[in-house]
Design a protein around this motif. Structure first.
Motif, PDB file in Angstrom:
ATOM      1  N   GLU A 193       0.857  -1.182   0.000  1.00 28.03           N
ATOM      2  CA  GLU A 193       0.000   0.000   0.000  1.00 28.03           C
ATOM      3  C   GLU A 193       0.891   1.229   0.000  1.00 28.03           C
ATOM      4  O   GLU A 193       1.861   1.309   0.756  1.00 28.03           O
ATOM      5  CB  GLU A 193      -0.903   0.027   1.230  1.00 28.03           C
ATOM      6  CG  GLU A 193      -1.957  -1.033   1.223  1.00 28.03           C
ATOM      7  CD  GLU A 193      -2.843  -0.995   2.456  1.00 28.03           C
ATOM      8  OE1 GLU A 193      -3.920  -1.595   2.387  1.00 28.03           O
ATOM      9  OE2 GLU A 193      -2.474  -0.375   3.467  1.00 28.03           O
ATOM     10  N   PHE A 194       0.551   2.184  -0.858  1.00 28.24           N
ATOM     11  CA  PHE A 194       1.304   3.422  -0.969  1.00 28.24           C
ATOM     12  C   PHE A 194       0.386   4.563  -0.546  1.00 28.24           C
ATOM     13  O   PHE A 194      -0.748   4.656  -1.016  1.00 28.24           O
ATOM     14  CB  PHE A 194       1.804   3.617  -2.402  1.00 28.24           C
ATOM     15  CG  PHE A 194       2.798   2.565  -2.801  1.00 28.24           C
ATOM     16  CD1 PHE A 194       4.153   2.777  -2.635  1.00 28.24           C
ATOM     17  CD2 PHE A 194       2.370   1.351  -3.326  1.00 28.24           C
ATOM     18  CE1 PHE A 194       5.068   1.803  -2.981  1.00 28.24           C
ATOM     19  CE2 PHE A 194       3.277   0.373  -3.672  1.00 28.24           C
ATOM     20  CZ  PHE A 194       4.641   0.599  -3.502  1.00 28.24           C
ATOM     21  N   ILE A 195       0.878   5.406   0.362  1.00 21.09           N
ATOM     22  CA  ILE A 195       0.072   6.480   0.928  1.00 21.09           C
ATOM     23  C   ILE A 195       0.666   7.824   0.524  1.00 21.09           C
ATOM     24  O   ILE A 195       1.787   8.158   0.915  1.00 21.09           O
ATOM     25  CB  ILE A 195      -0.005   6.381   2.466  1.00 21.09           C
ATOM     26  CG1 ILE A 195      -0.586   5.031   2.883  1.00 21.09           C
ATOM     27  CG2 ILE A 195      -0.850   7.529   3.044  1.00 21.09           C
ATOM     28  CD1 ILE A 195       0.421   4.068   3.396  1.00 21.09           C
ATOM     29  N   LEU A 196      -0.091   8.566  -0.270  1.00 21.53           N
ATOM     30  CA  LEU A 196       0.277   9.929  -0.666  1.00 21.53           C
ATOM     31  C   LEU A 196      -0.445  10.874   0.283  1.00 21.53           C
ATOM     32  O   LEU A 196      -1.668  10.847   0.381  1.00 21.53           O
ATOM     33  CB  LEU A 196      -0.144  10.204  -2.110  1.00 21.53           C
ATOM     34  CG  LEU A 196      -0.008  11.652  -2.594  1.00 21.53           C
ATOM     35  CD1 LEU A 196       1.456  12.085  -2.619  1.00 21.53           C
ATOM     36  CD2 LEU A 196      -0.638  11.815  -3.970  1.00 21.53           C
ATOM     37  N   ASP A 197       0.321  11.715   0.982  1.00 24.94           N
ATOM     38  CA  ASP A 197      -0.242  12.655   1.943  1.00 24.94           C
ATOM     39  C   ASP A 197       0.119  14.077   1.517  1.00 24.94           C
ATOM     40  O   ASP A 197       1.250  14.518   1.695  1.00 24.94           O
ATOM     41  CB  ASP A 197       0.300  12.361   3.341  1.00 24.94           C
ATOM     42  CG  ASP A 197      -0.374  13.174   4.430  1.00 24.94           C
ATOM     43  OD1 ASP A 197      -1.298  13.953   4.125  1.00 24.94           O
ATOM     44  OD2 ASP A 197       0.036  13.025   5.601  1.00 24.94           O
ATOM     45  N   VAL A 198      -0.842  14.761   0.919  1.00 21.31           N
ATOM     46  CA  VAL A 198      -0.653  16.149   0.496  1.00 21.31           C
ATOM     47  C   VAL A 198      -1.145  17.019   1.640  1.00 21.31           C
ATOM     48  O   VAL A 198      -2.331  16.993   1.982  1.00 21.31           O
ATOM     49  CB  VAL A 198      -1.433  16.458  -0.801  1.00 21.31           C
ATOM     50  CG1 VAL A 198      -1.254  17.915  -1.202  1.00 21.31           C
ATOM     51  CG2 VAL A 198      -0.991  15.529  -1.919  1.00 21.31           C
ATOM     52  N   ALA A 233      -5.463  20.032   1.341  1.00 20.06           N
ATOM     53  CA  ALA A 233      -4.881  18.793   1.869  1.00 20.06           C
ATOM     54  C   ALA A 233      -5.737  17.590   1.484  1.00 20.06           C
ATOM     55  O   ALA A 233      -6.957  17.683   1.397  1.00 20.06           O
ATOM     56  CB  ALA A 233      -4.769  18.889   3.383  1.00 20.06           C
ATOM     57  N   LYS A 234      -5.066  16.455   1.244  1.00 20.52           N
ATOM     58  CA  LYS A 234      -5.776  15.207   0.950  1.00 20.52           C
ATOM     59  C   LYS A 234      -4.832  14.034   1.094  1.00 20.52           C
ATOM     60  O   LYS A 234      -3.610  14.196   1.061  1.00 20.52           O
ATOM     61  CB  LYS A 234      -6.375  15.221  -0.453  1.00 20.52           C
ATOM     62  CG  LYS A 234      -5.374  15.146  -1.575  1.00 20.52           C
ATOM     63  CD  LYS A 234      -6.103  15.141  -2.906  1.00 20.52           C
ATOM     64  CE  LYS A 234      -5.365  14.338  -3.928  1.00 20.52           C
ATOM     65  NZ  LYS A 234      -6.117  14.099  -5.131  1.00 20.52           N
ATOM     66  N   LYS A 235      -5.404  12.862   1.302  1.00 18.21           N
ATOM     67  CA  LYS A 235      -4.634  11.615   1.361  1.00 18.21           C
ATOM     68  C   LYS A 235      -5.237  10.639   0.373  1.00 18.21           C
ATOM     69  O   LYS A 235      -6.452  10.577   0.216  1.00 18.21           O
ATOM     70  CB  LYS A 235      -4.684  10.984   2.749  1.00 18.21           C
ATOM     71  CG  LYS A 235      -3.775  11.621   3.748  1.00 18.21           C
ATOM     72  CD  LYS A 235      -3.741  10.811   5.024  1.00 18.21           C
ATOM     73  CE  LYS A 235      -2.866  11.516   6.045  1.00 18.21           C
ATOM     74  NZ  LYS A 235      -2.800  10.792   7.294  1.00 18.21           N
ATOM     75  N   GLU A 236      -4.361   9.867  -0.273  1.00 15.19           N
ATOM     76  CA  GLU A 236      -4.795   8.789  -1.162  1.00 15.19           C
ATOM     77  C   GLU A 236      -3.991   7.545  -0.852  1.00 15.19           C
ATOM     78  O   GLU A 236      -2.801   7.628  -0.548  1.00 15.19           O
ATOM     79  CB  GLU A 236      -4.573   9.163  -2.629  1.00 15.19           C
ATOM     80  CG  GLU A 236      -5.607  10.075  -3.188  1.00 15.19           C
ATOM     81  CD  GLU A 236      -5.594  10.091  -4.707  1.00 15.19           C
ATOM     82  OE1 GLU A 236      -5.065   9.152  -5.340  1.00 15.19           O
ATOM     83  OE2 GLU A 236      -6.113  11.063  -5.258  1.00 15.19           O
ATOM     84  N   ILE A 237      -4.649   6.410  -0.967  1.00 11.09           N
ATOM     85  CA  ILE A 237      -3.985   5.122  -0.780  1.00 11.09           C
ATOM     86  C   ILE A 237      -4.186   4.305  -2.042  1.00 11.09           C
ATOM     87  O   ILE A 237      -5.300   4.191  -2.547  1.00 11.09           O
ATOM     88  CB  ILE A 237      -4.545   4.365   0.430  1.00 11.09           C
ATOM     89  CG1 ILE A 237      -4.300   5.148   1.721  1.00 11.09           C
ATOM     90  CG2 ILE A 237      -3.932   2.971   0.526  1.00 11.09           C
ATOM     91  CD1 ILE A 237      -4.933   4.540   2.946  1.00 11.09           C
ATOM     92  N   ALA A 238      -3.093   3.743  -2.544  1.00 13.74           N
ATOM     93  CA  ALA A 238      -3.154   2.853  -3.709  1.00 13.74           C
ATOM     94  C   ALA A 238      -2.543   1.515  -3.298  1.00 13.74           C
ATOM     95  O   ALA A 238      -1.534   1.475  -2.598  1.00 13.74           O
ATOM     96  CB  ALA A 238      -2.392   3.449  -4.885  1.00 13.74           C
ATOM     97  N   SER A 260      -4.190   9.145 -14.882  1.00 15.25           N
ATOM     98  CA  SER A 260      -4.382   9.714 -13.550  1.00 15.25           C
ATOM     99  C   SER A 260      -5.438   8.911 -12.786  1.00 15.25           C
ATOM    100  O   SER A 260      -6.502   8.607 -13.305  1.00 15.25           O
ATOM    101  CB  SER A 260      -4.831  11.167 -13.677  1.00 15.25           C
ATOM    102  OG  SER A 260      -5.091  11.716 -12.413  1.00 15.25           O
ATOM    103  N   GLY A 261      -5.103   8.531 -11.564  1.00 15.05           N
ATOM    104  CA  GLY A 261      -6.023   7.774 -10.733  1.00 15.05           C
ATOM    105  C   GLY A 261      -6.022   6.281 -10.999  1.00 15.05           C
ATOM    106  O   GLY A 261      -6.859   5.567 -10.459  1.00 15.05           O
ATOM    107  N   ALA A 262      -5.071   5.783 -11.790  1.00 13.00           N
ATOM    108  CA  ALA A 262      -5.064   4.361 -12.169  1.00 13.00           C
ATOM    109  C   ALA A 262      -3.992   3.571 -11.427  1.00 13.00           C
ATOM    110  O   ALA A 262      -2.921   4.084 -11.102  1.00 13.00           O
ATOM    111  CB  ALA A 262      -4.841   4.220 -13.670  1.00 13.00           C
TER     112      ALA A 262
END
Length: 146
Positions: free
Chosen positions: A36-41, A81-86, A109-111
């Motif tokens: 799991e990869f967590i992008l934290d803006v 701010a936002k967080k995404e998990i892939a 984008s988003g894939a």
């Protein structure tokens, strides 16, 4: 389980293209089956037309060639701010063959492309300043391998 910090939280001014360090991920015992990869803006307070794209790449040959597996949803300059998990899961048991992936092509984008968890991983990012207001994004990227 293994935790990785691919990018510590810091600002990325636009325009910029950044390629993170190659990280060799070696399991302690049995092979990893998912990551799991967590992008934290934490800050995106520029113009709506400024953008940040963040990618996760894997290398099947020790860092010589790279395949893009994740392209987080494009961050807009006024997005806040936002967080995404892939998540990538190895050995999904697909019953039908998938089309070959071009090593040179990035995912949309988003894939997420569910490919093997090769031993080398890196991130790439591209920030664009569509005006002259010196766009900037503050973000970090972490991974959890299981």
């Amino acid at each position: 389980m293994k935790y990785l910090e691919l990018r510590a939280s810091s600002a990325q001014a636009a325009p910029a293209s950044v390629t993170g360090d190659t990280i060799k991920v070696e399991p302690d015992a049995s092979p990893f089956i998912e990551a799991e990869f967590i992008l934290d803006v934490t800050a995106a307070a520029t113009d709506a037309t400024d953008t940040l794209d963040v990618y996760i790449d894997f290398s099947p040959d020790g860092g010589i060639s790279w395949v893009n597996a994740i392209h987080f949803t494009q961050v807009l300059g006024n997005g806040g701010a936002k967080k995404e998990i892939a998540k990538i899961t190895a050995n999904t048991g697909l019953s039908t063959p998938t089309a070959p992936l071009s090593i040179a092509a990035d995912a949309a984008s988003g894939a997420v492309r569910n490919i093997s968890l090769f031993e080398c991983v890196r991130y790439r990012s591209v920030s664009v300043d569509a005006s002259t207001d010196n766009g900037s994004f503050t973000w970090s990227l972490k991974a959890v391998y299981r």
